[in-house]
Design a protein around this motif. Structure first.
Motif, PDB file in Angstrom:
ATOM      1  N   UNK A  57     -17.144  87.123  -6.707  1.00  0.00           N
ATOM      2  CA  UNK A  57     -17.976  86.184  -5.963  1.00  0.00           C
ATOM      3  C   UNK A  57     -18.445  86.778  -4.646  1.00  0.00           C
ATOM      4  N   UNK A  58     -17.688  87.749  -4.145  1.00  0.00           N
ATOM      5  CA  UNK A  58     -18.026  88.347  -2.846  1.00  0.00           C
ATOM      6  C   UNK A  58     -18.108  89.872  -2.891  1.00  0.00           C
TER       7      UNK A  58
ATOM      8  N   UNK B  83     -16.923  79.773 -19.183  1.00  0.00           N
ATOM      9  CA  UNK B  83     -16.511  78.515 -18.550  1.00  0.00           C
ATOM     10  C   UNK B  83     -16.029  78.777 -17.126  1.00  0.00           C
ATOM     11  N   UNK B  84     -15.212  79.800 -16.947  1.00  0.00           N
ATOM     12  CA  UNK B  84     -14.740  80.162 -15.603  1.00  0.00           C
ATOM     13  C   UNK B  84     -15.915  80.580 -14.725  1.00  0.00           C
ATOM     14  N   UNK B  85     -16.814  81.383 -15.285  1.00  0.00           N
ATOM     15  CA  UNK B  85     -17.946  81.900 -14.510  1.00  0.00           C
ATOM     16  C   UNK B  85     -18.796  80.756 -13.968  1.00  0.00           C
ATOM     17  N   UNK B  86     -19.125  79.801 -14.835  1.00  0.00           N
ATOM     18  CA  UNK B  86     -19.958  78.673 -14.419  1.00  0.00           C
ATOM     19  C   UNK B  86     -19.208  77.731 -13.482  1.00  0.00           C
TER      20      UNK B  86
ATOM     21  N   UNK C 112     -21.994  80.206  -8.301  1.00  0.00           N
ATOM     22  CA  UNK C 112     -23.297  79.542  -8.300  1.00  0.00           C
ATOM     23  C   UNK C 112     -24.224  80.247  -9.283  1.00  0.00           C
ATOM     24  N   UNK C 113     -25.292  79.551  -9.670  1.00  0.00           N
ATOM     25  CA  UNK C 113     -26.290  80.171 -10.551  1.00  0.00           C
ATOM     26  C   UNK C 113     -26.909  81.395  -9.875  1.00  0.00           C
ATOM     27  N   UNK C 114     -27.096  81.320  -8.584  1.00  0.00           N
ATOM     28  CA  UNK C 114     -27.669  82.444  -7.837  1.00  0.00           C
ATOM     29  C   UNK C 114     -26.779  83.680  -7.969  1.00  0.00           C
TER      30      UNK C 114
ATOM     31  N   UNK D  81     -32.843  78.340  -9.332  1.00  0.00           N
ATOM     32  CA  UNK D  81     -32.154  77.049  -9.525  1.00  0.00           C
ATOM     33  C   UNK D  81     -31.909  76.298  -8.219  1.00  0.00           C
ATOM     34  N   UNK D  82     -32.611  76.632  -7.147  1.00  0.00           N
ATOM     35  CA  UNK D  82     -32.442  75.924  -5.877  1.00  0.00           C
ATOM     36  C   UNK D  82     -33.734  75.230  -5.459  1.00  0.00           C
TER      37      UNK D  82
END
Length: 247
Positions: A56-57, A159-162, A166-168, A246-247
């Motif tokens: 994620x980072x 499932x974990x990823x979503x 975020x979609x971004x 998606x924003x």
């Protein structure tokens, strides 16, 4: 003077400590095996979530597919860039080509899954139902061969990823690890290799041509194909938000 108060066994012998009547010891081997198995299950269950939180980072340093291709002799060319440095044309192109419902589904396009299952029942192969999220899961953790076991693992990781990203961020990961040719991974490396430009300067036509190679990156090359033209037309229906997809 010390006294030994341990009870006597059936033959009159003193029992050793821990062997008093009624003190039945558990089966240590079975217990240890159970504990190891439980730990292994917990590790398998939560390891993807932990790694995804790291991703994620932090950019993924390498993927299983990259390592496989290196062993096959394809080399490795990649260069991570943030999604803000990737052309909006490229973002629209991969969504148009690979997953038109990317912004509205929770990781799975059930209509596409149903179509793929019907095709398989008619004797075809199981393909065509992978979303961008599923492809990202596969590229980050798994191998390319189509098997039911791999598809199950892919669904579980998706499932974990979503849930965690975020979609971004999912699209950012996808655009940086997806294979565009032998040893070529990510939009930046692909744009420089095929067109001599950076990812942020990819044009609409170039984006459509790059997206057209994704179904078979080892055999296809960017060019003015009919499929690239179809992707370019579909791009008109993909709308990006002010801060990204998606924003």
């Amino acid at each position: 003077m010390s006294s030994d108060f341990r009870p006597e066994g059936p033959g009159g012998d003193r029992l050793r400590e821990g062997e008093a009547a009624g003190d039945e010891r558990p089966y240590p081997v079975i217990r240890q095996a159970f504990l190891y198995a439980a730990r292994a299950v917990m590790f398998v269950f939560f390891a993807p979530a932990f790694i995804i939180l790291v991703y994620a980072v932090v950019p993924p340093p390498v993927t299983p597919l990259m390592l496989m291709r290196v062993v096959e002799g394809h080399g490795l060319s990649k260069d991570w860039v943030p999604i803000s440095e990737i052309s909006p044309h490229m973002q629209r192109a991969v969504i148009a080509a690979e997953d038109g419902k990317f912004c509205t589904h929770g990781g799975f396009d059930w209509d596409a899954v149903d179509t793929a299952m019907q095709r398989m029942r008619r004797g075809g192969s199981l393909h065509g139902a992978s979303t961008i999220s599923m492809q990202t899961s596969k590229n980050l953790f798994l191998w390319p061969q189509r098997t039911f076991f791999r598809k199950g693992a892919e669904a579980y990781i998706t499932v974990w990823l979503e849930t965690l990203l975020s979609k971004r961020r999912i699209l950012e990961l996808y655009l940086n690890v997806i294979e565009f040719g032998p040893g070529i991974y990510g939009v930046e490396a692909a744009a420089r290799h095929y067109f001599g430009v950076s990812a942020k300067d990819v044009t609409r036509t170039q984006a459509a041509q790059l997206a057209a190679v994704l179904p078979s990156p080892l055999t296809r090359r960017p060019g003015p194909t009919a499929y690239a033209g179809t992707i370019a037309a579909r791009m008109n229906h993909v709308v990006l938000g002010e801060s990204g997809p998606c924003n």
